[in-house]
Structure formats: C-alpha cells, structure tokens
Write an enzyme that holds these catalytic residues in place. Structure first.
Site, PDB file in Angstrom:
ATOM      1  N   ILE A   1       6.939  42.202 -66.710  1.00 42.05           N
ATOM      2  CA  ILE A   1       6.361  43.368 -67.385  1.00 42.05           C
ATOM      3  C   ILE A   1       6.872  44.645 -66.720  1.00 42.05           C
ATOM      4  O   ILE A   1       6.824  44.782 -65.510  1.00 42.05           O
ATOM      5  CB  ILE A   1       4.824  43.331 -67.305  1.00 42.05           C
ATOM      6  CG1 ILE A   1       4.311  42.069 -68.000  1.00 42.05           C
ATOM      7  CG2 ILE A   1       4.216  44.570 -67.960  1.00 42.05           C
ATOM      8  CD1 ILE A   1       2.845  41.821 -67.767  1.00 42.05           C
ATOM      9  N   HIS A   2       7.368  45.551 -67.518  1.00 43.58           N
ATOM     10  CA  HIS A   2       7.872  46.829 -66.975  1.00 43.58           C
ATOM     11  C   HIS A   2       7.901  47.856 -68.102  1.00 43.58           C
ATOM     12  O   HIS A   2       7.357  47.610 -69.183  1.00 43.58           O
ATOM     13  CB  HIS A   2       9.261  46.632 -66.348  1.00 43.58           C
ATOM     14  CG  HIS A   2      10.291  46.165 -67.323  1.00 43.58           C
ATOM     15  ND1 HIS A   2      11.245  47.003 -67.843  1.00 43.58           N
ATOM     16  CD2 HIS A   2      10.482  44.963 -67.901  1.00 43.58           C
ATOM     17  CE1 HIS A   2      11.993  46.313 -68.690  1.00 43.58           C
ATOM     18  NE2 HIS A   2      11.558  45.079 -68.744  1.00 43.58           N
ATOM     19  N   GLY A   3       8.541  48.989 -67.860  1.00 41.00           N
ATOM     20  CA  GLY A   3       8.479  50.120 -68.789  1.00 41.00           C
ATOM     21  C   GLY A   3       8.828  49.794 -70.229  1.00 41.00           C
ATOM     22  O   GLY A   3       8.106  50.179 -71.156  1.00 41.00           O
TER      23      GLY A   3
END
Lengths: 158, 129
Positions: free
Chosen positions: A13-15
């Site tokens: 999970i990231h930007g």
C-alpha cells in the site's frame, strides 16, 4: 468476495494505491497477501496508517489469503495486493480463479533489467510471469489506472 | 537547531524548497530527497540513511512528506519509529514549510510540530472574494 483488482506491487500500500487504485477498484476492502508483512507488527501498523479509514484492511499470510478468499461468499469488492510475480503465481496455483493481474511496481534491484521505469525484472520474474500467462491469466502493466495499459508478456519477450 | 528534510514523490521536494527560499532566503540544515519513478523503497531508504548519517542523539530531525501512506511517508516513519529525535509531518505545503523554517529556532521538536498542526488548518481554504 469480489476481487476487482489483483495487483503486483512491491510497495504494497502506498500513494498510488491510496489516491487512485482504491477508487478504480471501487473497493471496500484491501487484502495484503504477504508472509513478511503478516508477521511484522511495525509493517502492519504502517500499512494500517496508510489505508484510508473507510477501507477495511486485512494483512494475511499467503495460505491464509487463499483460504479466506475461497471461504468468503460475500460480494465485498476487494483490492488484492501481492509483492511480486512469485507471490502472484502462488495465488493462482493455490486455486484462486483470477483472470487478470495488474503489474504495478517491480522496482530496481541489483541483477534486474529495466523494462519500464517502474518495471525491473530478473530471470526468476520472467519464469513466474510466463507461468502465470500460460494458465490463461492476462498480465498488464499500469502504475495508475488512467495510464495506457501494456501487455507484460509482449514487453518481456522483446 | 531542528534539521529539516523534505521527501516527496517526484521533484516536488526540490521545488518546494526552492519556493520556500523566496520567503526565508538561504536556510541552513534544510534538505530534500525526491522519490523518482524508477526508485525502489530500499533505494530511498539508503538515501535517507545517508542524510541521517552522523546525526548525533541530541540533534532533532523533522521530516516533511507529501501524502500519508505514500512511500516517502512509510520510509520516514521507519526512521521516526527507531529514533525519538525524528518526527514526520505529512501533507506538507508551502506555508507550513516556511513557518517551520522561520520559527524553528530555540524550539523542541514536539512544540514545533504541534504548532505546525495549528498552522496547517489555516493554510487551506476558499477565498471569500
């Protein structure tokens, strides 16, 4: 469970996930299938912080993910994330009926060859991606949903 | 003095520091790191390690990053988890960064960061005109 997007992304999970993919997948739930993250309290806290409050997050080991998805008969729209091609193949071989994989980030590491800015692969990745392709699962590269989709197998067999 | 490091997706970090200097002139101990498309998490982590090297336990570090949950945020948070003298502020914008640079003198990290949270509420809005 309705897996609306199945994605390979080393960053989990990231930007890009938070700003674009959750909306595109229309997801109410994210499953991170990763043995390492599932056994690391700090990683779990970070991933939970990274997830919008309205989204349910499950961080499960690989086997547990396969079991959970098979047992869940609800219609919950879910974004499924794995770290790399090897883990994606594990999901398919575990018997999950998934037709398409979105390849997000496979990042630069020593010994990997650059295919695209966000796609660096080695021989093991190629083997795993080809195996996924051989069982009839489509593989596309897109870092964000409104980018042009490209066929992974075509890119790596050049 | 509190050291400032801005870490963002792409060249925003470089750009926002350039813009901030129009308000603060040259400022000491203000640095940036840009996460580019072809970089992995490990590479950003190594670059950050490099920036933190030689940091004594008395020195304080405030890391600004762009969005919560992003890779810059995650890597920065790891540093702050392992070090009490490092704080991470997400959602950086120009007024917040300028405020931090101009008012950090003589402050401890926790009082500066709580002040920044206050400032941040006033830094976004609709013009009344």
């Amino acid at each position: 469970m309705n897996i609306t997007v199945f994605r390979i992304d080393e960053r989990l999970i990231h930007g890009q996930i938070v700003t674009a993919w959750i909306a595109y997948a229309n997801a109410n739930r994210i499953i991170v299938a990763d043995d390492k993250a599932a056994n690391d309290e700090f990683q779990k806290t970070l991933l939970q912080m990274a997830t919008p409050k309205t989204i349910e997050l499950q961080i499960l080991g690989m086997d547990e993910t396969i079991r959970t998805i098979k047992e869940d008969t609800s219609d919950t729209k879910t974004l499924l994330l794995v770290r790399g091609p090897k883990e994606a193949l594990q999901m398919i071989e575990g018997g999950l009926d998934l037709k398409e994989i979105n390849v997000g980030n496979i990042n630069m590491k020593k010994g990997k060859t650059k295919i695209l800015g966000n796609l660096w692969i080695d021989d093991e990745d190629i083997r795993n991606l080809n195996k996924i392709h051989e069982v009839g699962v489509a593989l596309e590269v897109r870092t964000v949903p409104n980018e042009r989709s490209q066929d992974v197998i075509k890119l790596i067999s050049k | 003095m509190i050291n400032i490091l801005v870490v963002t997706h792409g060249k925003m970090a470089e750009g926002i520091i350039h813009s901030a200097k129009m308000f603060t002139s040259e400022a000491d101990n203000v640095e940036f790191l840009c996460l580019m498309e072809d970089m992995g998490q490990d590479e950003l982590s190594d670059l950050m390690n490099e920036k933190m090297k030689g940091l004594s336990n008395e020195e304080q570090f405030l890391i600004f990053c762009d969005i919560i949950g992003g890779t810059p945020f995650k890597i920065s948070s790891k540093f702050s988890f392992n070090n009490d003298n490092v704080s991470v502020f997400y959602g950086v914008n120009l007024p917040i960064l300028v405020h931090a640079i101009l008012t950090r003198d003589g402050k401890c990290l926790s009082s500066l960061t709580s002040e920044l949270v206050e400032v941040s509420h006033d830094s976004l809005g609709l013009s009344d005109i």
